[in-house]
Design an enzyme around this catalytic site. Sequence first.
Site, PDB file in Angstrom:
ATOM      1  N   HIS A 113       0.906  -1.258  -0.026  1.00  0.00           N
ATOM      2  CA  HIS A 113      -0.180  -0.031   0.043  1.00  0.00           C
ATOM      3  C   HIS A 113       1.057   1.235   0.054  1.00  0.00           C
ATOM      4  O   HIS A 113       0.694   2.286  -0.744  1.00  0.00           O
ATOM      5  CB  HIS A 113      -0.792  -0.178   1.358  1.00  0.00           C
ATOM      6  CG  HIS A 113      -1.611   1.145   1.340  1.00  0.00           C
ATOM      7  ND1 HIS A 113      -3.000   1.314   1.081  1.00  0.00           N
ATOM      8  CD2 HIS A 113      -1.522   2.317   1.833  1.00  0.00           C
ATOM      9  CE1 HIS A 113      -3.606   2.434   1.418  1.00  0.00           C
ATOM     10  NE2 HIS A 113      -2.723   3.347   2.015  1.00  0.00           N
ATOM     11  N   GLU A 114       1.911   1.283   0.930  1.00  0.00           N
ATOM     12  CA  GLU A 114       2.911   2.453   1.091  1.00  0.00           C
ATOM     13  C   GLU A 114       3.545   2.619  -0.322  1.00  0.00           C
ATOM     14  O   GLU A 114       3.846   3.698  -0.903  1.00  0.00           O
ATOM     15  CB  GLU A 114       3.578   2.432   2.235  1.00  0.00           C
ATOM     16  CG  GLU A 114       2.648   2.466   3.537  1.00  0.00           C
ATOM     17  CD  GLU A 114       1.849   3.709   3.745  1.00  0.00           C
ATOM     18  OE1 GLU A 114       2.332   4.884   3.287  1.00  0.00           O
ATOM     19  OE2 GLU A 114       0.846   3.461   4.446  1.00  0.00           O
ATOM     20  N   HIS A 152       1.777   4.333  -3.151  1.00  0.00           N
ATOM     21  CA  HIS A 152       1.905   5.790  -2.796  1.00  0.00           C
ATOM     22  C   HIS A 152       3.340   6.237  -3.286  1.00  0.00           C
ATOM     23  O   HIS A 152       3.209   7.359  -4.037  1.00  0.00           O
ATOM     24  CB  HIS A 152       1.750   6.291  -1.491  1.00  0.00           C
ATOM     25  CG  HIS A 152       0.301   6.123  -0.720  1.00  0.00           C
ATOM     26  ND1 HIS A 152      -0.788   6.387  -1.492  1.00  0.00           N
ATOM     27  CD2 HIS A 152       0.040   5.327   0.632  1.00  0.00           C
ATOM     28  CE1 HIS A 152      -1.817   5.850  -0.678  1.00  0.00           C
ATOM     29  NE2 HIS A 152      -1.277   5.531   0.577  1.00  0.00           N
TER      30      HIS A 152
END
Length: 229
Positions: free
Chosen positions: A37-38, A41
């Site tokens: 997820h990170e 980003h």
Amino acid sequence: MLSYLISGFRGGNIDFMTVVIDIAVSLLVIFLIMPFHEWAHAFTAYRLGDKGIKQRGRLSLNPLSHIDPIGALLIIFVGFGWAKPVPIDPRYFKNPKVGMGISALMGPVANFIAAIAGGLIINALSTFFPGYMITSDFGYYVWLFFSYYIVLNVGLAVFNLIPIPPLDGSKVLMMFLPDRTVNTIYQYEQYFFIFIILLFWFGGGFVSRITEPVTDFVVWLTGLPFGMG
């Protein structure tokens, strides 16, 4: 939650393998789901112009680059936690609000992609090894593991899309708000974190009501290639 599972195991309500799988899934969240997820980003921000992401050590799938120790422990023992947020510098974007919104959106999108991958795996196993998945204990626990995996990815995506700072959905919403409103939100962003915790504890049923149909849709969608839709 780990304490709940252990007490259930001692009371005979939960078997040992269920406890092991729940711990394994918690570790999966910490070492794979949240880092992915990170990374999404970071990768998106990097592609949009923030090249400093690489120097900050966040353009990596190495979980050690993204794990927050306190957030990780809370995931194991409480069921709610966090990873280290990716420090994005919007000054490098052609349009800072849009760049931040797109970078924020790609975290939940990555979780939806991961959930779809899990759905394809579990449907493929159910199609090609139906007897084994139904009759064997190991097959059942494999099914249980991937079920948790799908639910957690969908849950993380849905929760992060709630438009409340500092969740990703707030930055997506900011793309459509006036600059003055966005600046005001950023000034008070730290105080919204308390509200997020309260929402998790007291509004979990609300999030579940959204997560369940989305999870059902993912399972249905990934079953289509196997004639299971």
